[in-house]
Structure formats: C-alpha cells, structure tokens
Design a protein around this motif. Structure first.
Motif, PDB file in Angstrom:
ATOM      1  N   UNK A  50       0.835  -1.202   0.000  1.00 41.23           N
ATOM      2  CA  UNK A  50       0.000   0.000   0.000  1.00 41.23           C
ATOM      3  C   UNK A  50       0.872   1.255   0.000  1.00 41.23           C
ATOM      4  N   UNK A  51       1.927   1.252   0.830  1.00 40.70           N
ATOM      5  CA  UNK A  51       2.838   2.402   0.877  1.00 40.70           C
ATOM      6  C   UNK A  51       3.512   2.609  -0.478  1.00 40.70           C
ATOM      7  N   UNK A  52       3.936   1.515  -1.113  1.00 42.94           N
ATOM      8  CA  UNK A  52       4.596   1.623  -2.415  1.00 42.94           C
ATOM      9  C   UNK A  52       3.635   2.157  -3.475  1.00 42.94           C
ATOM     10  N   UNK A  53       2.377   1.723  -3.432  1.00 45.79           N
ATOM     11  CA  UNK A  53       1.383   2.231  -4.393  1.00 45.79           C
ATOM     12  C   UNK A  53       1.143   3.728  -4.186  1.00 45.79           C
ATOM     13  N   UNK A  54       1.069   4.154  -2.914  1.00 43.41           N
ATOM     14  CA  UNK A  54       0.896   5.586  -2.634  1.00 43.41           C
ATOM     15  C   UNK A  54       2.110   6.371  -3.122  1.00 43.41           C
ATOM     16  N   UNK A  55       3.293   5.836  -2.870  1.00 42.99           N
ATOM     17  CA  UNK A  55       4.524   6.488  -3.317  1.00 42.99           C
ATOM     18  C   UNK A  55       4.554   6.577  -4.841  1.00 42.99           C
ATOM     19  N   UNK A  56       4.127   5.513  -5.507  1.00 46.19           N
ATOM     20  CA  UNK A  56       4.088   5.495  -6.963  1.00 46.19           C
ATOM     21  C   UNK A  56       3.128   6.559  -7.490  1.00 46.19           C
ATOM     22  N   UNK A  57       1.970   6.686  -6.880  1.00 44.97           N
ATOM     23  CA  UNK A  57       1.005   7.705  -7.301  1.00 44.97           C
ATOM     24  C   UNK A  57       1.585   9.100  -7.116  1.00 44.97           C
ATOM     25  N   UNK A  58       2.264   9.328  -5.987  1.00 45.36           N
ATOM     26  CA  UNK A  58       2.888  10.624  -5.735  1.00 45.36           C
ATOM     27  C   UNK A  58       3.948  10.918  -6.789  1.00 45.36           C
ATOM     28  N   UNK A  59       4.771   9.923  -7.098  1.00 43.41           N
ATOM     29  CA  UNK A  59       5.813  10.114  -8.099  1.00 43.41           C
ATOM     30  C   UNK A  59       5.220  10.374  -9.484  1.00 43.41           C
ATOM     31  N   UNK A  60       4.121   9.696  -9.818  1.00 44.70           N
ATOM     32  CA  UNK A  60       3.454   9.940 -11.101  1.00 44.70           C
ATOM     33  C   UNK A  60       2.945  11.373 -11.177  1.00 44.70           C
ATOM     34  N   UNK A  61       2.347  11.859 -10.083  1.00 46.25           N
ATOM     35  CA  UNK A  61       1.850  13.233 -10.060  1.00 46.25           C
ATOM     36  C   UNK A  61       3.006  14.220 -10.207  1.00 46.25           C
ATOM     37  N   UNK A  62       4.111  13.980  -9.495  1.00 49.63           N
ATOM     38  CA  UNK A  62       5.280  14.860  -9.606  1.00 49.63           C
ATOM     39  C   UNK A  62       5.835  14.843 -11.022  1.00 49.63           C
ATOM     40  N   UNK A  63       5.897  13.665 -11.632  1.00 49.01           N
ATOM     41  CA  UNK A  63       6.389  13.552 -13.004  1.00 49.01           C
ATOM     42  C   UNK A  63       5.507  14.345 -13.960  1.00 49.01           C
ATOM     43  N   UNK A  64       4.191  14.205 -13.806  1.00 51.50           N
ATOM     44  CA  UNK A  64       3.273  14.945 -14.664  1.00 51.50           C
ATOM     45  C   UNK A  64       3.452  16.455 -14.493  1.00 51.50           C
ATOM     46  N   UNK A  65       3.611  16.904 -13.253  1.00 48.06           N
ATOM     47  CA  UNK A  65       3.810  18.331 -13.007  1.00 48.06           C
ATOM     48  C   UNK A  65       5.115  18.820 -13.623  1.00 48.06           C
ATOM     49  N   UNK A  66       6.187  18.041 -13.446  1.00 48.70           N
ATOM     50  CA  UNK A  66       7.482  18.440 -14.011  1.00 48.70           C
ATOM     51  C   UNK A  66       7.441  18.424 -15.534  1.00 48.70           C
ATOM     52  N   UNK A  67       6.758  17.445 -16.114  1.00 46.08           N
ATOM     53  CA  UNK A  67       6.631  17.374 -17.565  1.00 46.08           C
ATOM     54  C   UNK A  67       5.874  18.591 -18.081  1.00 46.08           C
ATOM     55  N   UNK A  68       4.794  18.964 -17.381  1.00 43.14           N
ATOM     56  CA  UNK A  68       4.029  20.143 -17.776  1.00 43.14           C
ATOM     57  C   UNK A  68       4.853  21.420 -17.641  1.00 43.14           C
TER      58      UNK A  68
END
Length: 152
Positions: A50-68
């Motif tokens: 569960x922690x890894x999935x939450x971390x993955x979601x956070x990293x995906x959001x950060x990646x999307x923000x940085x890409x934008x």
C-alpha cells in the motif's frame, strides 16, 4: 503390520497417553504460532505494498507536473521528444547491424540551435560552439548552462 496398542489396564498406559497428549499440544501450538507468523508477514507485506502504491502515485503526479512545467518553459513535449529518441535509436541500431563491415561516423546533431537576429555583420552572428561552453542562457525565464559533450 499391526498397530501396537497398550491395554488400559497396563501401568504404562497413563504415561504413554500423557506423552502423546503433550506432543499433540506442542504440535498444535507450533502450527498456531506458524499460522500467526504467516498472517503477520502477510499483513506487513500488504502494508508495504500500500505504501509503495501511494509512493508510486505521488511520483506519477510529480512527473506529470514536471513534464508540464518543462513543456510550459521550453515548448517541447517530453513524450514526443522521447518517441523521436526511440525512433532515432532504433534506426541507428538497424543501420549499425546492417553495415558492420564499414563503421560510419555519426554526425553530432545539435540539441539546441540559436538563431541570432543581429543584422550588423553576418559573420559576427555566427556562434562558435566551443566559445559558448560554460555560458548561461536564459530562455523563457529559465537559466540553462551550455555544456559541450565530447564524443570519443
């Protein structure tokens, strides 16, 4: 093969039954303990997952923000740039496998081309890449340091 049985009248009967009952208690306690340890391990793994999935979601959001942000400042879409790099890499792999006898020199493609609008002297508007090494350029309010990459 017959099972040896001890008659209830035998003086050793009570002693054998007590030993057997103790063995059964130990075996059941061991099984219970192993089951509890397995369940604890499963719970711990589920929590970690569960922690890894939450971390993955956070990293995906950060990646999307940085890409934008990158696209906003440079006007370049990273996904498009990556697909171009993949296509170029696959093309160079194909060409290198087709002509292994003759190694071809790969011309360095410029990563960034700077067009100057200075009309005073056409020869002075030419920029020498070696003189720009270490320079800082501001593009759309973002600072970039120019670094030359030497290929061997």
């Amino acid at each position: 093969m017959q099972r040896r049985s001890v008659q209830r009248a035998d003086p050793r009967y009570k002693q054998l039954r007590t030993r057997n009952n103790n063995s059964v208690k130990k075996s059941r306690a061991k099984s219970r303990r192993e089951h509890e340890e397995t369940m604890e391990s499963i719970d711990q793994l589920e929590q970690d997952n569960t922690k890894l999935h939450k971390n993955l979601e956070t990293l995906k959001q950060e990646y999307d923000q940085l890409r934008d942000l990158f696209k906003q400042h440079t006007g370049i879409d990273i996904d498009q740039m990556q697909s171009n790099e993949t296509r170029t890499t696959s093309e160079s792999t194909i060409s290198s496998t087709q002509s292994r006898e003759e190694p071809k020199e790969i011309a360095a493609k410029p990563i960034l081309t700077i067009n100057t609008t200075d009309d005073t002297n056409s020869s002075s508007s030419q920029l020498d890449a070696s003189s720009l090494d270490g320079s800082v350029v501001i593009i759309n309010g973002v600072q970039y340091k120019i670094v030359s990459i030497e290929k061997n």
